[in-house]
Write a protein that holds these residues in place. Structure first.
Motif, PDB file in Angstrom:
ATOM      1  N   VAL A   1       0.823  -1.231   0.000  1.00 12.49           N
ATOM      2  CA  VAL A   1       0.000   0.000   0.000  1.00 12.49           C
ATOM      3  C   VAL A   1       0.853   1.276   0.000  1.00 12.49           C
ATOM      4  O   VAL A   1       0.611   2.208   0.758  1.00 12.49           O
ATOM      5  CB  VAL A   1      -1.056   0.051   1.138  1.00 12.49           C
ATOM      6  CG1 VAL A   1      -2.194  -0.886   0.818  1.00 12.49           C
ATOM      7  CG2 VAL A   1      -0.487  -0.252   2.497  1.00 12.49           C
ATOM      8  N   THR A   2       1.844   1.297  -0.902  1.00 13.42           N
ATOM      9  CA  THR A   2       2.705   2.478  -1.007  1.00 13.42           C
ATOM     10  C   THR A   2       2.123   3.518  -1.954  1.00 13.42           C
ATOM     11  O   THR A   2       1.933   4.677  -1.580  1.00 13.42           O
ATOM     12  CB  THR A   2       4.113   2.076  -1.495  1.00 13.42           C
ATOM     13  OG1 THR A   2       4.644   1.128  -0.583  1.00 13.42           O
ATOM     14  CG2 THR A   2       5.015   3.295  -1.572  1.00 13.42           C
ATOM     15  N   GLY A   3       1.856   3.090  -3.188  1.00 12.93           N
ATOM     16  CA  GLY A   3       1.269   4.030  -4.135  1.00 12.93           C
ATOM     17  C   GLY A   3       2.258   4.678  -5.086  1.00 12.93           C
ATOM     18  O   GLY A   3       1.858   5.446  -5.955  1.00 12.93           O
TER      19      GLY A   3
ATOM     20  N   ASN B   1      -4.621   3.502   2.922  1.00 14.49           N
ATOM     21  CA  ASN B   1      -3.407   4.331   2.874  1.00 14.49           C
ATOM     22  C   ASN B   1      -2.549   4.020   1.644  1.00 14.49           C
ATOM     23  O   ASN B   1      -1.336   4.187   1.672  1.00 14.49           O
ATOM     24  CB  ASN B   1      -2.562   4.152   4.143  1.00 14.49           C
ATOM     25  CG  ASN B   1      -2.982   5.089   5.253  1.00 14.49           C
ATOM     26  OD1 ASN B   1      -2.174   5.745   5.876  1.00 14.49           O
ATOM     27  ND2 ASN B   1      -4.281   5.185   5.503  1.00 14.49           N
ATOM     28  N   ALA B   2      -3.224   3.577   0.574  1.00 10.23           N
ATOM     29  CA  ALA B   2      -2.464   3.187  -0.615  1.00 10.23           C
ATOM     30  C   ALA B   2      -1.943   4.402  -1.367  1.00 10.23           C
ATOM     31  O   ALA B   2      -0.796   4.445  -1.792  1.00 10.23           O
ATOM     32  CB  ALA B   2      -3.326   2.336  -1.534  1.00 10.23           C
ATOM     33  N   GLY B   3      -2.824   5.387  -1.554  1.00 11.71           N
ATOM     34  CA  GLY B   3      -2.374   6.606  -2.201  1.00 11.71           C
ATOM     35  C   GLY B   3      -2.344   6.552  -3.721  1.00 11.71           C
ATOM     36  O   GLY B   3      -1.898   7.489  -4.369  1.00 11.71           O
TER      37      GLY B   3
ATOM     38  N   LYS C   1       2.097  10.868   6.757  1.00 16.01           N
ATOM     39  CA  LYS C   1       2.158   9.707   7.650  1.00 16.01           C
ATOM     40  C   LYS C   1       2.329   8.437   6.842  1.00 16.01           C
ATOM     41  O   LYS C   1       3.188   7.626   7.140  1.00 16.01           O
ATOM     42  CB  LYS C   1       0.852   9.592   8.442  1.00 16.01           C
ATOM     43  CG  LYS C   1       0.738  10.499   9.601  1.00 16.01           C
ATOM     44  CD  LYS C   1       1.342   9.857  10.833  1.00 16.01           C
ATOM     45  CE  LYS C   1       1.097  10.776  12.000  1.00 16.01           C
ATOM     46  NZ  LYS C   1       1.305  12.187  11.601  1.00 16.01           N
ATOM     47  N   SER C   2       1.496   8.272   5.819  1.00 15.91           N
ATOM     48  CA  SER C   2       1.574   7.030   5.065  1.00 15.91           C
ATOM     49  C   SER C   2       0.741   7.033   3.792  1.00 15.91           C
ATOM     50  O   SER C   2       0.998   6.272   2.874  1.00 15.91           O
ATOM     51  CB  SER C   2       1.136   5.860   5.945  1.00 15.91           C
ATOM     52  OG  SER C   2       0.914   4.735   5.159  1.00 15.91           O
ATOM     53  N   ALA C   3      -0.275   7.900   3.711  1.00 14.44           N
ATOM     54  CA  ALA C   3      -1.250   7.787   2.624  1.00 14.44           C
ATOM     55  C   ALA C   3      -0.656   8.120   1.266  1.00 14.44           C
ATOM     56  O   ALA C   3      -0.802   7.364   0.308  1.00 14.44           O
ATOM     57  CB  ALA C   3      -2.443   8.684   2.899  1.00 14.44           C
ATOM     58  N   GLY C   4      -0.005   9.268   1.159  1.00 11.52           N
ATOM     59  CA  GLY C   4       0.623   9.603  -0.105  1.00 11.52           C
ATOM     60  C   GLY C   4      -0.285  10.292  -1.109  1.00 11.52           C
ATOM     61  O   GLY C   4       0.119  10.521  -2.240  1.00 11.52           O
ATOM     62  N   LEU C   5      -1.523  10.605  -0.712  1.00 13.69           N
ATOM     63  CA  LEU C   5      -2.373  11.422  -1.581  1.00 13.69           C
ATOM     64  C   LEU C   5      -1.940  12.875  -1.406  1.00 13.69           C
ATOM     65  O   LEU C   5      -1.356  13.241  -0.389  1.00 13.69           O
ATOM     66  CB  LEU C   5      -3.844  11.247  -1.199  1.00 13.69           C
ATOM     67  CG  LEU C   5      -4.414   9.860  -1.510  1.00 13.69           C
ATOM     68  CD1 LEU C   5      -5.685   9.604  -0.719  1.00 13.69           C
ATOM     69  CD2 LEU C   5      -4.672   9.700  -3.008  1.00 13.69           C
TER      70      LEU C   5
ATOM     71  N   ASN D   1       4.649   5.371   1.484  1.00 18.79           N
ATOM     72  CA  ASN D   1       3.854   6.590   1.385  1.00 18.79           C
ATOM     73  C   ASN D   1       3.313   6.836  -0.014  1.00 18.79           C
ATOM     74  O   ASN D   1       2.102   6.983  -0.209  1.00 18.79           O
ATOM     75  CB  ASN D   1       4.709   7.775   1.845  1.00 18.79           C
ATOM     76  CG  ASN D   1       3.886   9.015   2.012  1.00 18.79           C
ATOM     77  OD1 ASN D   1       3.366   9.543   1.034  1.00 18.79           O
ATOM     78  ND2 ASN D   1       3.694   9.456   3.239  1.00 18.79           N
ATOM     79  N   GLY D   2       4.208   6.900  -0.983  1.00 14.90           N
ATOM     80  CA  GLY D   2       3.752   7.062  -2.351  1.00 14.90           C
ATOM     81  C   GLY D   2       3.879   8.463  -2.917  1.00 14.90           C
ATOM     82  O   GLY D   2       3.704   8.665  -4.121  1.00 14.90           O
ATOM     83  N   LEU D   3       4.155   9.471  -2.057  1.00 11.00           N
ATOM     84  CA  LEU D   3       4.435  10.800  -2.600  1.00 11.00           C
ATOM     85  C   LEU D   3       5.753  10.725  -3.368  1.00 11.00           C
ATOM     86  O   LEU D   3       6.630   9.949  -3.030  1.00 11.00           O
ATOM     87  CB  LEU D   3       4.554  11.838  -1.479  1.00 11.00           C
ATOM     88  CG  LEU D   3       3.276  12.239  -0.757  1.00 11.00           C
ATOM     89  CD1 LEU D   3       3.605  13.139   0.427  1.00 11.00           C
ATOM     90  CD2 LEU D   3       2.304  12.945  -1.686  1.00 11.00           C
TER      91      LEU D   3
HETATM   92  K   LIG Z   1       0.689   4.949   0.733  1.00 13.00           K
END
Ligand SMILES: [K+]
Ligand SMILES: [K+]
Lengths: 445, 445
Positions: free
Chosen positions: A54-56, A170-172, A276-280, A390-392
């Motif tokens: 769930v990184t994104g 929290n995938a993003g 935190k973790s979501a990455g949106l 995170n995914g950012l």
């Molecule tokens: K994420």
């Protein structure tokens, strides 16, 4: 497989690896792709690793590569990653009538950082039901909100449900092609998304305790939250607020220079929560100053709560390290908080997790600096984003070399599985610890 | 002064602060300055703090501000800082015939990280004599080498002695106006300077043990080096070599692209050695890539050996943290190395020192990002340089605001005095530790 000779930690990793391979193969199904879209094996594996953890982070554009069926498959993989391979597989096990044995309970226990075996199947069921309920409710609300952005009902709800799942797990990932930037003025949508993100990042044990608190009709006074829940929640709130303040101050003369206070609060708060973790994101993170990007890298490195859909070293680890320093400076031999004492082995574990994470990221940063075509800031941001699942990104992901993709896959994997589990891989089954004190236990990493 | 109510740690800090104030006042003496040169109070204090902590960062040009008398005063302050305020004052105490009492021995013991009281005065004498001998020998050799660079003998030897003192005390100040860049092709000068730097950064206990090894004529087999000396020396060598390799690789496509192997080896090795703590340079560090500048910041953060003229978290701290991670991963309860076991309290102390240092630097970096006019890389480099009492800079120092100067002074101070001592300031006198095991002791931070 000689499972009896494998430690529980090793089995967890094998399960995650299986999920990765399974997901890679699923995403390679030709009719999951849009016409003319191509997906190489390494890119399918990268997308699968990013989804399972769930990184994104994504080396391809999701909306240009996958058709509706592919996006549906992706959503299923996100559930697998977000709920934890263990919880989900246990739940399915129970559903199809199999009895959950001691071995499986042990796995689930380690995956969810739980320290007693009873009630775990019940727990897995509850997690699953609560999680899916939140995603459905979130999807419906966002779908309704999106009606004014998209021409027809089905597109609006497709985007609504994908956004809800992407936020709660929290995938993003996004199917807009530009994260939540289209909704940068829609504070209601942002509030709903933030609530879903926090729900996914605050940790399952916290959610379960809050749930139990609410279903305890009588004797509310007798109910008491565990040390873990108190510490985790407090840390989560404090880091989020301090994070928002720093994000605001570090860009006071730049990104926030001409913005109103309401706008500024939402941008700061949203990017603190999402770090935190979501990455949106509601803006291109390239808009922030490099100092802010380094600060956000630090937030991503910390990540969310343990036993949540997040990665990184986890908030609790960070809190215990800070507490250990404060208590050490005062010359106190043990850490006392909320009328409880932390165990010495947990304190050591926190330090191990934090420093191992830091070295892992530093070494990765210096190696990728040599192999990739990106600035040091882009590399720092990318590595922190991967480790914090995170995914950012500042835009390095699609430019990664094959070696870079593999290293980022490994970082996402370690970030999701956790440092303690990864370190324990090197350990046999009959390992022992020397630190044993009769104190209350807390969850680390 | 009610010294009995002050802890030894507090007294150490008071001594250092007194040295700082004394040095500030000395540097403000009008006839230490060149005609027309000006030195504001904050700049005098910055220079004094930089000299007492043997950092070498400077907000003014030393050669344009101070005359020969001023430079001589600066050299004396460097001795004060390099040898440690405590060693020097104890030595002077003995010289003027005063008996050294228990209280003073305790101070010296903490300042030099020694854990037994006997032989400390003898130790201080030896340190002083060996140190001054090396500086004189180094000064003579460099003076002779510099004859071909400078017109007359007195200028050559002035430069020779200043360079020797600057290298041996790891101060890193220069009176050339451009560090060692004029000698970037003179490998003999660089070798001598590197040897002097290593002598200053390897740690007094190591030097003393090597000295004792050589004066033990018979029974060399019976002589054995302590765990501390073995671990410190090994770590020092390993970090220096790995540092040189990374510095080379990170600039393979840039700084080193057109250089011969001999040239490359000297540039890499010299900047790895100097990143420990010295801060002298044979090229403008702006010539390196930003990735390399971040890597060198990490080396500066680690610093040199404990009980040396260096700063940072110290090499031994870093080594113990790495060992703790490796042994933890193997599931072992204690760290065994060189047939000895590390004490649990030392392991905890190492983690405390490393994480406190990291947080201190991170917070300083983010604050200075807001208050100063410099890129994030310049700020990271400056903060690491101050904390590691290194003195290398990408050019931010003269541009610092008054607030920035004060923060850098504090970082240099903490870097030199050490995290453990600083943390202990918050503690009373009668503090106790809970960790007690019968194992061999090792020096931290
Ligand atoms: K994420
Ligand atoms: K220095």
């Amino acid at each position: 497989m000689k499972t009896k000779e494998l430690s529980a930690f090793q089995l967890i990793v094998i399960f995650y690896l299986s999920a990765l391979i399974f997901s890679t193969l699923i995403l390679k199904i030709p009719f999951a792709l849009r016409p003319n879209a191509k997906l190489s094996f390494i890119d399918a594996m990268f997308t699968a690793a990013s989804a399972v953890s769930v990184t994104g982070l994504s080396v391809v554009s999701i909306k240009d590569t996958f058709n509706n069926f592919g996006i549906l498959l992706l959503c299923l993989i996100l559930q697998l990653g977000g709920l934890g391979v263990m919880s989900l597989s246990t739940f399915l096990w129970v559903m199809i009538g199999k009895k959950v044995g001691l071995k499986e309970r042990q796995l689930l226990m380690i995956d969810q950082n739980q320290s007693n075996l009873s009630g775990l199947v019940q727990l897995a069921k509850r997690i699953f039901i609560i999680f899916i309920s939140f995603e459905i409710i979130g999807g419906i609300i966002l779908g309704i909100c999106f009606l004014k952005y998209y021409g027809n009902v089905s597109t609006a709800f497709k985007h609504g449900f994908f956004a809800a799942i992407s936020a709660a797990t929290n995938a993003g990932f996004d199917i807009t092609g530009e994260s939540l930037i289209p909704f940068h003025n829609d504070y209601f949508v942002q509030t709903i998304v933030m609530l879903l993100i926090i729900f996914g990042a605050i940790g399952f044990p916290v959610i379960m305790e809050v749930y139990e608190f609410f279903i305890t009709y009588k004797d509310k006074k007798k109910f008491h939250f565990t040390l873990f829940t108190k510490l985790t929640t407090l840390t989560f709130v404090v880091i989020t607020i301090i994070g928002a303040i720093f994000i605001y101050l570090l860009d006071l003369q730049h990104f926030f220079v001409d913005r109103g206070w309401f706008d500024s609060i939402f941008y700061s708060l949203f990017h603190s929560v999402t770090s935190k973790s979501a990455g949106l994101a509601t803006t291109d993170v390239n808009e922030f100053t490099p100092s802010n990007q380094v600060f956000m890298s630090f937030l991503m490195f910390i990540g969310g709560s343990p036993s949540s859909a997040s990665g990184g070293i986890r908030t609790t680890t960070f809190a215990i390290v800070i507490l250990a320093i404060v208590f050490y400076a005062q010359g106190k031999g043990s850490i006392k908080i909320f009328k409880r004492e932390l165990k010495a082995e947990d304190v050591l574990k926190s330090f191990i997790v934090m420093t191992t994470g830091a070295f892992l990221c530093l070494v990765s940063i210096f190696i990728l600096s040599m192999t990739e075509q990106g600035t040091i800031i882009e590399v720092i941001f990318e590595v922190s984003s991967a480790f914090g699942t995170n995914g950012l990104s500042l835009g390095l992901t699609p430019k990664l070399s094959s070696f870079g993709k593999v290293l980022i896959i490994i970082l996402m994997f370690i970030g999701r599985v956790g440092i303690v589990t990864c370190l324990s891989l090197l350990r046999g089954k009959g390992s022992t610890e020397t630190f044993h004190y009769p104190k209350e236990k807390i969850i680390i990493g």
